[in-house]
Design an enzyme around this catalytic site. Structure first.
Site, mmCIF file in Angstrom:
data_model
loop_
_atom_site.group_PDB
_atom_site.id
_atom_site.type_symbol
_atom_site.label_atom_id
_atom_site.label_comp_id
_atom_site.label_asym_id
_atom_site.label_seq_id
_atom_site.Cartn_x
_atom_site.Cartn_y
_atom_site.Cartn_z
ATOM 1 C CB SER A 106 -0.846 -0.030 1.219
ATOM 2 O OG SER A 106 -0.023 0.376 2.416
ATOM 3 C CE LYS A 107 -1.691 7.239 -2.438
ATOM 4 N NZ LYS A 107 -2.926 6.751 -2.519
ATOM 5 N NE ARG A 108 0.814 0.335 6.092
ATOM 6 C CZ ARG A 108 1.537 -0.752 6.580
ATOM 7 N NH1 ARG A 108 2.729 -0.536 7.091
ATOM 8 N NH2 ARG A 108 1.213 -2.104 6.542
ATOM 9 C CG HIS A 109 4.449 -1.115 1.927
ATOM 10 N ND1 HIS A 109 3.070 -1.609 1.855
ATOM 11 C CD2 HIS A 109 4.736 -1.711 3.236
ATOM 12 C CE1 HIS A 109 2.757 -2.712 2.905
ATOM 13 N NE2 HIS A 109 3.755 -2.410 3.685
ATOM 14 N N GLY A 110 5.538 2.919 -0.029
ATOM 15 C CA GLY A 110 6.192 3.670 -0.902
ATOM 16 C C GLY A 110 5.422 3.410 -2.356
#
Ligand code: GLU
Length: 468
Positions: free
Chosen positions: A241-245
């Site tokens: 998801s977004k928080r992984h980059g």
């Protein structure tokens, strides 16, 4: 033997996610490996969510990755008449029926089911009801008659045998009351008409497969083979998801990954061939087969991606890399992007590309070539420019001024002679020199670096440090 035909069927509703790009790659390699064809179908039936911009992003992303379809792309929205035709055929054969339930009735049905502890499914109200009961002129949807007993089995190429009890599946709508096909229906009709033999897609579609299989069976069509790929997870094991980059293909491009490196990495993620890590497209085609794909979700490993990218960077053509770096330099303050800079970047590229993991790093390392005196100095460069270092630079400048032609061999010879004469180590001479001409403490070989800058610029940069 039937020709193998695969397809990538993205919905143009957003970005080209790397999970989808990986599915596209696997379909492409599988078809090529077996001497078959790879097709592209844009699933744009959801008019509200589909955009031309998203279609363009898909084409650009696939083109960038070198994943090209063998036939003209099919736009699902252009095939509605055919989807309707098949739904009406099923109706005709008594394998589908008209359902006149209103949205309120359906809502009530779901609520009642939930109240009785049952899954919120359609209860088959109009399945057995006399069509004479139909309200005159009322709108109706067409539902397929799902089998009520037994179980459905899919022999999945990745997941193995998967079973679902037929009671789990309800009589799903294939044609809505406004005459538009549902997603499940359109996919089956298109895959059949496009003669798709293998459907390789993310395992989030596994439950759809059982629903879609009902339509194949009702039409008496051969089912394609299915292969459901595990999704890509982040390094922590949670769904990417977004928080992984970065998630989309464009983001990876912007972060400085080469398409061949990204493809190589995505292939290695969850598929292996011994220890082979770096594989050319030809080798990938030769070696890839679906049985090498593992069942476990893959985890993104950004360090591994960097490593693979560094290897591909070193093998990449200097002109191509210079062109890319020049584009990126346009966004860097204080750098002039002109033919002079381009010539310097190209000249130094063999050394630069040995030292970078991404095109972003490559650009950062090349930026000094397009800067002007006085150069910005980093702290390490400042430290190298001691009074002794500066004194050496003053003397050295006189020697460099007469190197002719100003090529790496002659520059190297001049530096060595200078060091020897003054009984200095070469590094004592080269490091302040490097600081003066690059503004940092690291660069490719000093001879190649000075050569790329040329004599005038080299002397101007030394002069700016001494007298600036
Ligand atoms: N359009 C679907 C999606 O983008 C894919 C459907 C399929 O591969 O069958 O998720």
């Amino acid at each position: 033997m039937t020709t193998i035909r695969t397809r990538f069927a993205p919905s143009p509703t957003g970005l080209l996610h790397i999970g989808n790009a990986r599915a596209a790659l696997f379909n492409f390699l599988f078809a090529r490996h077996h001497g078959g064809q790879f097709l592209l179908r844009i699933e744009d039936t959801d008019r509200e969510r589909s955009t031309q911009q998203a279609v363009d992003v898909i084409f650009a992303g696939l083109g960038w990755m070198g994943i090209t379809p063998d036939e003209e792309p099919v736009f699902q929205s252009t095939r509605e008449a055919r989807h309707r035709e098949v739904a009406l055929e099923l109706l005709e054969k008594g394998l589908a029926y008209k359902c006149y339930c209103t949205p309120e009735e359906l809502k009530q049905m779901r609520e009642d089911a939930t109240k009785n502890g049952l899954p919120p499914r359609y209860n088959g109200l109009w399945r057995d009801r006399d069509p004479a009961d139909a309200p005159q002129g009322a709108p109706y949807a067409i539902r397929i008659k799902a089998p009520r007993e037994g179980e459905a089995i899919i022999d999945d190429l990745v997941q193995g045998e998967v079973r679902v009890a037929n009671v789990e599946l309800d009589d799903m709508i294939i044609l809505r009351s406004d005459g538009t096909p549902t997603y499940q229906h359109a996919v089956v009709v298109d895959d059949h008409d496009m003669a798709i033999t293998h459907v390789i897609r993310g395992d989030d579609h596994l439950t759809n497969t059982f629903r879609q299989a009902m339509i194949y069976r009702a039409m008496g069509w051969d089912l394609p083979r299915f292969g459901h790929l595990p999704l890509i997870h982040g390094p922590d094991g949670a769904k990417l998801s977004k928080r992984h980059g970065a998630q989309s293909v464009v983001e990876f491009r912007d972060m400085g990954y080469l398409p061949e490196a990204l493809c190589n990495y995505l292939l290695r993620l969850g598929w292996g061939h011994g220890d082979a890590e770096i594989l050319s497209r030809e080798e990938q085609i030769k070696l890839f087969d679906i049985d090498g794909v593992g069942r476990a979700p893959s985890r993104m490993d950004y360090a591994k991606l960097d490593h693979i990218n560094a290897v591909w960077l070193r093998q990449a053509d200097d002109v191509r890399l210079s062109d890319d770096v020049m584009e990126r330099l346009k966004k860097v303050d204080g750098v002039t992007v002109d033919e002079t800079t381009r010539a310097r970047v190209l000249s130094l590229m063999p050394g630069l590309k040995e030292r970078a993991r991404t095109l972003v790093e490559l650009t950062e390392n090349a930026a000094f070539l397009g800067r002007h005196v006085p150069l910005p100095m980093n702290a390490k460069a400042e430290k190298l420019l001691t009074p002794e270092g500066r004194a050496l630079l003053g003397e050295l400048a006189r020697d460099l001024a007469v190197v002719d032609p100003f090529n790496p061999e002659n520059i190297d010879a001049a530096l060595r002679a200078f060091a020897e004469r003054g009984e200095h180590k070469l590094g004592q001479v080269a490091q302040p020199l490097r600081a003066a001409v690059t503004g940092s403490n690291s660069s490719p070989g000093i001879d190649a670096t000075l050569h790329a800058l040329g004599r005038d610029e080299t002397l101007a940069r030394i002069g700016a440090v001494l007298h600036g």
